[in-house]
Design an enzyme around this catalytic site. Sequence first.
Site, PDB file in Angstrom:
ATOM      1  N   GLU A  97       0.984  -1.091  -0.239  1.00 52.93           N
ATOM      2  CA  GLU A  97       0.021   0.048  -0.021  1.00 52.93           C
ATOM      3  C   GLU A  97       0.373   1.160  -0.268  1.00 52.93           C
ATOM      4  O   GLU A  97       1.848   2.058   0.425  1.00 52.93           O
ATOM      5  CB  GLU A  97      -0.880  -0.169   1.308  1.00 52.93           C
ATOM      6  CG  GLU A  97      -1.775   1.738   1.147  1.00 52.93           C
ATOM      7  CD  GLU A  97      -2.376   1.213   2.380  1.00 52.93           C
ATOM      8  OE1 GLU A  97      -4.051   1.994   2.495  1.00 52.93           O
ATOM      9  OE2 GLU A  97      -1.837   1.005   3.933  1.00 52.93           O
ATOM     10  N   LYS A 142      -8.720   4.360  -2.271  1.00 55.28           N
ATOM     11  CA  LYS A 142      -9.342   3.249  -1.101  1.00 55.28           C
ATOM     12  C   LYS A 142     -11.103   3.749  -0.853  1.00 55.28           C
ATOM     13  O   LYS A 142     -10.263   5.171  -0.981  1.00 55.28           O
ATOM     14  CB  LYS A 142      -8.285   3.070  -0.038  1.00 55.28           C
ATOM     15  CG  LYS A 142      -8.647   2.895   1.434  1.00 55.28           C
ATOM     16  CD  LYS A 142      -7.553   3.156   2.741  1.00 55.28           C
ATOM     17  CE  LYS A 142      -7.455   1.571   3.376  1.00 55.28           C
ATOM     18  NZ  LYS A 142      -6.826   2.730   4.627  1.00 55.28           N
ATOM     19  N   CYS A 182      -5.354  -2.452   3.044  1.00 54.64           N
ATOM     20  CA  CYS A 182      -4.748  -2.937   4.394  1.00 54.64           C
ATOM     21  C   CYS A 182      -6.530  -2.537   4.475  1.00 54.64           C
ATOM     22  O   CYS A 182      -7.139  -4.193   4.767  1.00 54.64           O
ATOM     23  CB  CYS A 182      -4.923  -0.675   4.462  1.00 54.64           C
ATOM     24  SG  CYS A 182      -4.140  -0.617   6.215  1.00 54.64           S
TER      25      CYS A 182
END
EC number: 4.2.1.66
Length: 371
Positions: free
Chosen positions: A48, A130, A165
């Site tokens: 990430e 995200k 994540c």
Amino acid sequence: MPAQIKKYKAAAVQAEPGWFDLELSVKKTIHWINEAGKAGCKLVAFPEVWIPGYPYWAWKVNYQQSLPMLKAYRENSLASDSDEMRRIREAARENAIYVSLGYSEIDFATLYISQVLISPTGEVLNHRRKIKPTHVEKLVYGDGAGDTFKSVVQTDIGRVGQLNCWENMNPFLKAMNVSEGEQVHIAGWPIYPHEETRTPLDPWTNTSNPNSDIVSPAYAIETATYVLAPFQRISKEGVDKCTPPGVEREDHNLYNGNSRIFGPDGQCLAKADEEFEGLMFVEIDLDQSHLPKALGDFGGHYMRPDLIRLLVDTRRKELITEADQDGGIGTYNTQDRVGLNRPLDAPKVDGPSGVSKQVLLSNAKKAAHKG
């Protein structure tokens, strides 16, 4: 369409990013793409926000201490329509390899926790953001939109998906991915402290141990996918760069050795040591998912859509809209707007790319496989 290549080698990167340094970050990215190509990999996965490193300092400092670091971080984030991104795409093409890249994307004046899946011909097959930054990440990044959160793409090496994540523990995102027949998953993770660093009030879930050894294999078990789970690592010098004056330096070893690769039944196939920096390899065989899927396919025979369904809205919600020529509301595709659909220049076979001329010539002749 079934995958044309069912057995192949893939790699996950556990390495230190180029903290606050876009150019160094790009050079490191190209280096690991080249190394994966030399090793014969069809896919390489980065952590990430690998570029320019995860801002873990945001969890450690106060507002005033964060300001110079936040400014430097923004200045070294990666624009999607940039020479830096094109160099990375060219490296994927030169090595004829799929690349899952996590990066801090700067779009106008907002940062996003973004991922792209780049094809062996340098095309961007998937661009996602995200959907919700976690806790203090909201002070750094914005939210993804309707047209930037889906991830599963049909390729000639299978249906490949990617999440960032804690998205990997989001039951709705997992349900969406498994319903699209995902076979290989990239669980991009940042840099994370070990459980020894936890204070009494801090949830155990906010340490590396459960995320490395529970969340990632749970994703593999629930979806019957191969899961490549790369984490960043940090050195003593990296800690110094990420710690402002007046704040105690932490032991860098408390953040390292968290990368894993899991098979479609949840077994750990590769585990990184704390001091390891490099590529973790796995031999993928897509047929290994047949029996786990036969027992429990949550995107098929083991689900009841007549009882439980998930509504997915992939429309982008515009801040400002204009009427189109037919009198409706005009819209655009984010991947196209940020320049990721822009074609690369013709392949070069005489530049200092780190890949041999013979390999470049061979790879340049290979056709795109979008599936």
